[in-house]
Enzyme design. Structure first.
Site, short mmCIF file in Angstrom:
data_model
loop_
_atom_site.label_atom_id
_atom_site.label_comp_id
_atom_site.label_asym_id
_atom_site.label_seq_id
_atom_site.Cartn_x
_atom_site.Cartn_y
_atom_site.Cartn_z
CD GLU A 1 -2.78 1.25 -0.02
OE1 GLU A 1 -2.86 2.35 -0.60
OE2 GLU A 1 -3.37 0.24 -0.42
CD GLU B 1 -2.70 5.85 -5.89
OE1 GLU B 1 -2.87 6.64 -4.92
OE2 GLU B 1 -3.50 4.94 -6.18
#
Length: 116
Positions: A64, A71
């Site tokens: 994650e 991102e």
């Protein structure tokens, strides 16, 4: 080895964890990990089962964090919508999903025989 440099690097890593902790998905995975740890304590897991769970939890949370980093870099490199930027973000999110689904399966394999 430069001890000051080492501790400064450690501080940067901690800042990265705190930054990732602001993300909704990170908080969801962290809460899930806390629930699993509590369930493990109540269930009485073996050392091997704890090792497996710790590895799985670390992989999901680490994935994650990598997804969040990807991102951010993609958003920086391509502020406007671009198909390749979307692909990179979707692939990174898909990797987290693979880890998360696998971790649920592993958790079920560990907990269900002990509960039923």
């Amino acid at each position: 080895m430069d001890v000051r440099k080492f501790f400064r690097s450690f501080n940067f890593a901690m800042q990265g964890i705190f930054t990732a902790a602001k993300e909704q998905n990170f908080r969801f995975h962290f809460l899930s990990a806390v629930i699993v740890i509590i369930a493990g304590l109540l269930t009485g897991l073996t050392i091997m089962e704890w090792l497996i769970l710790i590895i799985v939890i670390s992989l999901v949370i680490g994935a994650e964090m990598m997804n969040t980093a990807i991102e951010r870099v993609v958003d920086l490199a391509s502020p406007e919508i671009h198909p390749l930027a979307k692909d990179a973000k979707d692939i990174a999110a898909g990797a987290v999903l693979v880890f998360a689904v696998s971790s649920v399966i592993i958790g079920l394999l560990i907990f269900i025989p002990k509960w039923f």
